[in-house]
Design an enzyme around this catalytic site. Structure first.
Site, short mmCIF file in Angstrom:
data_model
loop_
_atom_site.label_atom_id
_atom_site.label_comp_id
_atom_site.label_asym_id
_atom_site.label_seq_id
_atom_site.Cartn_x
_atom_site.Cartn_y
_atom_site.Cartn_z
NE ARG A 109 -3.56 2.70 1.80
CZ ARG A 109 -4.74 2.97 2.34
NH1 ARG A 109 -5.34 2.06 3.08
NH2 ARG A 109 -5.33 4.11 2.13
NE ARG A 128 -8.28 3.01 -1.47
CZ ARG A 128 -8.39 3.77 -0.37
NH1 ARG A 128 -8.50 3.20 0.80
NH2 ARG A 128 -8.39 5.07 -0.48
CG ASP A 177 -10.91 0.66 6.74
OD1 ASP A 177 -9.81 1.22 6.94
OD2 ASP A 177 -11.58 0.85 5.72
CG ASP A 214 -8.56 0.87 2.81
OD1 ASP A 214 -7.65 1.34 3.49
OD2 ASP A 214 -9.48 1.54 2.34
C1 LIG Z 1 -12.52 4.87 -1.83
C2 LIG Z 1 -13.51 4.12 -0.94
C3 LIG Z 1 -14.31 5.06 -0.05
N1 LIG Z 1 -14.45 3.42 -1.79
C4 LIG Z 1 -14.64 2.08 -1.73
N2 LIG Z 1 -15.57 1.50 -2.53
C5 LIG Z 1 -15.77 0.17 -2.46
N3 LIG Z 1 -16.71 -0.41 -3.24
N4 LIG Z 1 -15.04 -0.62 -1.62
C6 LIG Z 1 -14.09 -0.09 -0.81
O1 LIG Z 1 -13.44 -0.84 -0.04
C7 LIG Z 1 -13.86 1.31 -0.85
N5 LIG Z 1 -12.92 1.89 -0.06
C8 LIG Z 1 -12.74 3.20 -0.06
O2 LIG Z 1 -11.84 3.75 0.74
#
Ligand SMILES: CC1(C)Nc2nc(N)[nH]c(=O)c2N=C1O
Length: 161
Positions: A83, A93, A98, A96
């Site tokens: 990343r 990215r 979270d 992610d």
């Molecule tokens: C850019 C943003 C808001 N949009 C996303 N949109 C989708 N479909 N899935 C994600 O994990 C995701 N993550 C993000 O961070």
């Protein structure tokens, strides 16, 4: 052990492989046990549309790590999988991770907000989470089923087990 839920997202660098690799990395976190991983879901990007579709999942972990120590581990996995923190807000990215929920705790720290600030309107988080914990009630008292019912539908497809 505290039960936590982590959201996985990727839309660069072979996203299905990125998601699967991340789930394997989460399975070997110190002082933690991976309990369950959702299926992989394909989803159109929320935010700027000029980026590839995402692969999303949610995992359930039991951990003895504190919230910030767990966050450090998640950020370590993100970096290990390449990343690069770009300036573009909401840009594409490789990975992610979270922290959605940390037991029943509400955490307001400069590095960490739990429950995750955006989870209540993200179909690509709520549906995989409901797959794992359909009867979950958030620390604020809202049942997950209510959030799923109210969540804007942006189109989610199941990619793989
Ligand atoms: C850019 C943003 C808001 N949009 C996303 N949109 C989708 N479909 N899935 C994600 O994990 C995701 N993550 C993000 O961070």
């Amino acid at each position: 052990m505290i039960e936590v839920f982590v959201a996985v997202g990727s839309n660069l660098g072979n996203p299905i492989a990125q998601a699967r690799h991340a789930i394997m990395a989460l399975a070997v976190l110190p002082e933690s046990e991976l309990q369950q991983a959702s299926q992989l879901y394909g989803s159109r990007p929320m935010g700027p549309a000029d980026q590839p579709d995402y692969v999303n999942a949610v995992v359930r972990l039991h951990t003895q790590l504190g919230p910030l120590a767990l966050l450090d581990q998640l950020q370590k996995i993100e970096l290990e999988q390449g990343r690069v923190r770009k300036d573009e807000r909401w840009g594409p990215r490789t990975l992610d991770l979270d922290l959605l929920l940390y037991g029943e705790q509400v955490i307001q720290h400069e590095r960490l907000t739990v429950p995750h600030y955006g989870m209540k309107e993200r179909e690509f988080v709520l549906l995989p989470l409901a797959e794992l914990a359909p009867t979950l009630v958030l620390p604020c008292g809202t049942p997950l089923t209510e959030l799923v019912a109210r969540c804007p539908r942006n189109g989610l497809s199941i990619l793989a087990g």
